[in-house]
Motif scaffolding. Sequence first.
Motif, PDB file in Angstrom:
ATOM      1  N   ARG A 127      17.767   5.595  15.460  1.00 55.01           N
ATOM      2  CA  ARG A 127      16.977   4.404  15.212  1.00 55.01           C
ATOM      3  C   ARG A 127      17.517   3.702  13.967  1.00 55.01           C
ATOM      4  O   ARG A 127      18.003   4.334  13.033  1.00 55.01           O
ATOM      5  N   VAL A 128      17.430   2.372  13.950  1.00 57.79           N
ATOM      6  CA  VAL A 128      17.906   1.593  12.806  1.00 57.79           C
ATOM      7  C   VAL A 128      16.711   0.893  12.178  1.00 57.79           C
ATOM      8  O   VAL A 128      16.079   0.024  12.787  1.00 57.79           O
ATOM      9  N   LEU A 129      16.388   1.290  10.950  1.00 60.34           N
ATOM     10  CA  LEU A 129      15.254   0.731  10.215  1.00 60.34           C
ATOM     11  C   LEU A 129      15.745  -0.309   9.222  1.00 60.34           C
ATOM     12  O   LEU A 129      16.779  -0.117   8.583  1.00 60.34           O
ATOM     13  N   VAL A 130      15.007  -1.393   9.110  1.00 63.92           N
ATOM     14  CA  VAL A 130      15.379  -2.488   8.205  1.00 63.92           C
ATOM     15  C   VAL A 130      14.276  -2.674   7.169  1.00 63.92           C
ATOM     16  O   VAL A 130      13.088  -2.765   7.510  1.00 63.92           O
ATOM     17  N   TYR A 131      14.700  -2.721   5.901  1.00 66.31           N
ATOM     18  CA  TYR A 131      13.767  -2.996   4.799  1.00 66.31           C
ATOM     19  C   TYR A 131      14.283  -4.206   4.032  1.00 66.31           C
ATOM     20  O   TYR A 131      15.402  -4.158   3.497  1.00 66.31           O
ATOM     21  N   ARG A 132      13.497  -5.253   3.992  1.00 63.04           N
ATOM     22  CA  ARG A 132      13.888  -6.454   3.252  1.00 63.04           C
ATOM     23  C   ARG A 132      13.128  -6.462   1.916  1.00 63.04           C
ATOM     24  O   ARG A 132      12.013  -6.963   1.811  1.00 63.04           O
ATOM     25  N   ILE A 133      13.788  -5.888   0.917  1.00 61.30           N
ATOM     26  CA  ILE A 133      13.156  -5.689  -0.384  1.00 61.30           C
ATOM     27  C   ILE A 133      12.706  -7.018  -1.002  1.00 61.30           C
ATOM     28  O   ILE A 133      11.721  -7.068  -1.751  1.00 61.30           O
ATOM     29  N   CYS A 134      13.421  -8.090  -0.672  1.00 60.59           N
ATOM     30  CA  CYS A 134      13.057  -9.395  -1.241  1.00 60.59           C
ATOM     31  C   CYS A 134      11.678  -9.858  -0.771  1.00 60.59           C
ATOM     32  O   CYS A 134      11.076 -10.751  -1.377  1.00 60.59           O
ATOM     33  N   ARG A 135      11.179  -9.265   0.306  1.00 66.66           N
ATOM     34  CA  ARG A 135       9.851  -9.640   0.818  1.00 66.66           C
ATOM     35  C   ARG A 135       8.723  -8.832   0.162  1.00 66.66           C
ATOM     36  O   ARG A 135       7.561  -9.020   0.509  1.00 66.66           O
ATOM     37  N   TRP A 136       9.084  -7.937  -0.743  1.00 70.54           N
ATOM     38  CA  TRP A 136       8.079  -7.113  -1.425  1.00 70.54           C
ATOM     39  C   TRP A 136       7.853  -7.632  -2.834  1.00 70.54           C
ATOM     40  O   TRP A 136       8.762  -7.668  -3.642  1.00 70.54           O
ATOM     41  N   ASN A 137       6.629  -8.049  -3.105  1.00 67.14           N
ATOM     42  CA  ASN A 137       6.243  -8.490  -4.439  1.00 67.14           C
ATOM     43  C   ASN A 137       5.452  -7.362  -5.116  1.00 67.14           C
ATOM     44  O   ASN A 137       4.317  -7.077  -4.733  1.00 67.14           O
ATOM     45  N   PRO A 138       6.045  -6.698  -6.122  1.00 65.72           N
ATOM     46  CA  PRO A 138       5.376  -5.567  -6.787  1.00 65.72           C
ATOM     47  C   PRO A 138       4.029  -5.939  -7.407  1.00 65.72           C
ATOM     48  O   PRO A 138       3.191  -5.059  -7.639  1.00 65.72           O
ATOM     49  N   LYS A 139       3.819  -7.230  -7.666  1.00 72.86           N
ATOM     50  CA  LYS A 139       2.535  -7.648  -8.225  1.00 72.86           C
ATOM     51  C   LYS A 139       1.410  -7.538  -7.190  1.00 72.86           C
ATOM     52  O   LYS A 139       0.240  -7.387  -7.542  1.00 72.86           O
ATOM     53  N   ASP A 140       1.787  -7.636  -5.918  1.00 68.17           N
ATOM     54  CA  ASP A 140       0.800  -7.585  -4.847  1.00 68.17           C
ATOM     55  C   ASP A 140       0.673  -6.203  -4.205  1.00 68.17           C
ATOM     56  O   ASP A 140      -0.401  -5.836  -3.720  1.00 68.17           O
ATOM     57  N   TRP A 141       1.792  -5.465  -4.205  1.00 66.74           N
ATOM     58  CA  TRP A 141       1.810  -4.184  -3.495  1.00 66.74           C
ATOM     59  C   TRP A 141       2.408  -3.093  -4.382  1.00 66.74           C
ATOM     60  O   TRP A 141       3.511  -3.234  -4.882  1.00 66.74           O
ATOM     61  N   ARG A 142       1.650  -2.026  -4.540  1.00 68.89           N
ATOM     62  CA  ARG A 142       2.133  -0.900  -5.330  1.00 68.89           C
ATOM     63  C   ARG A 142       3.205  -0.135  -4.559  1.00 68.89           C
ATOM     64  O   ARG A 142       3.284  -0.211  -3.330  1.00 68.89           O
ATOM     65  N   ALA A 143       4.028   0.617  -5.292  1.00 69.83           N
ATOM     66  CA  ALA A 143       5.104   1.384  -4.678  1.00 69.83           C
ATOM     67  C   ALA A 143       4.556   2.397  -3.672  1.00 69.83           C
ATOM     68  O   ALA A 143       5.170   2.644  -2.619  1.00 69.83           O
ATOM     69  N   ILE A 144       3.400   2.973  -3.970  1.00 70.04           N
ATOM     70  CA  ILE A 144       2.793   3.942  -3.055  1.00 70.04           C
ATOM     71  C   ILE A 144       2.472   3.297  -1.709  1.00 70.04           C
ATOM     72  O   ILE A 144       2.692   3.885  -0.643  1.00 70.04           O
ATOM     73  N   GLN A 145       1.958   2.074  -1.740  1.00 68.16           N
ATOM     74  CA  GLN A 145       1.631   1.389  -0.496  1.00 68.16           C
ATOM     75  C   GLN A 145       2.886   1.078   0.307  1.00 68.16           C
ATOM     76  O   GLN A 145       2.899   1.190   1.537  1.00 68.16           O
ATOM     77  N   VAL A 146       3.954   0.706  -0.399  1.00 66.62           N
ATOM     78  CA  VAL A 146       5.225   0.422   0.275  1.00 66.62           C
ATOM     79  C   VAL A 146       5.777   1.694   0.909  1.00 66.62           C
ATOM     80  O   VAL A 146       6.305   1.673   2.025  1.00 66.62           O
ATOM     81  N   PHE A 147       5.645   2.804   0.200  1.00 69.17           N
ATOM     82  CA  PHE A 147       6.141   4.066   0.734  1.00 69.17           C
ATOM     83  C   PHE A 147       5.359   4.476   1.977  1.00 69.17           C
ATOM     84  O   PHE A 147       5.908   5.094   2.895  1.00 69.17           O
ATOM     85  N   ARG A 148       4.070   4.129   2.013  1.00 66.58           N
ATOM     86  CA  ARG A 148       3.257   4.460   3.188  1.00 66.58           C
ATOM     87  C   ARG A 148       3.811   3.795   4.442  1.00 66.58           C
ATOM     88  O   ARG A 148       3.722   4.343   5.542  1.00 66.58           O
ATOM     89  N   VAL A 149       4.357   2.595   4.291  1.00 63.93           N
ATOM     90  CA  VAL A 149       4.938   1.897   5.438  1.00 63.93           C
ATOM     91  C   VAL A 149       6.050   2.749   6.045  1.00 63.93           C
ATOM     92  O   VAL A 149       6.138   2.916   7.268  1.00 63.93           O
ATOM     93  N   SER A 150       6.899   3.307   5.195  1.00 63.05           N
ATOM     94  CA  SER A 150       7.984   4.162   5.679  1.00 63.05           C
ATOM     95  C   SER A 150       7.442   5.411   6.358  1.00 63.05           C
ATOM     96  O   SER A 150       7.976   5.856   7.385  1.00 63.05           O
TER      97      SER A 150
END
Length: 226
Positions: free
Chosen positions: A54-77
């Motif tokens: 499987r090929v997973l894509v993460y577009r880091i530029c779409r993540w605003n750390p002010k809105d989403w904590r790192a823990i929440q981003v990790f949950r997506v993975s």
Amino acid sequence: MGTTITKRLLLVNYERWRVESPEISGCLSPRSVAALLANGYHGVLPMRDHSGCRVLVYRICRWNPKDWRAIQVFRVSLMTSEIIAMETVTQQRGVKVKGIHLINEPILFRPVLGMLRPFLPDKIKQRVHMHGSDYHDSLTDFFPVSLLPPEYGGEGPGLEEACQEWTNHLLRSEQLLEQIAGHRTGDVTIGNQITVEEEEDVEEEEEEEKEEEEEEEEEEAEPPSP
């Protein structure tokens, strides 16, 4: 024997991590990160690559750390990993990171990685690939054109479409993911011990996998016969 032990060891380690990290694994609701997903931060390409991955894509530029904590981003993975792990092909092949491909990485990233490279395991060194801003040609050295989206120089479905399709898939799997999050893993230190003999088998298995990966890389590097 070795493959079975390796998978068992991975499962034991994963269960232990879930017990030790409830702040991450305790909430796997896609709706809790719906806005981040809707912003096109993450997607999975609809087709597998030539090796069945499987090929997973993460577009880091779409993540605003002010809105989403790192823990929440990790949950997506973690949500994606849980869903992919249930697919028949994945269960047959096992879960393994075959490669990490970076595009449009910051200029300072290369020298920083260069300083860290001597301290990284050989497996990680071989799996990290930096493509820079001129990535259209280099990505096709690793992925078929039919798989890659047009944004990456391919002929597959567009990236926005792929992200939206995977977001919908996660949202449809809400109940299943909540069941996984609420599943009791128990005390993984009981009945899940790995003996010295088994550890040696694991090391042998890892060596075999390394040799197989090197053979695959050599085959991919060979030009096609006329």
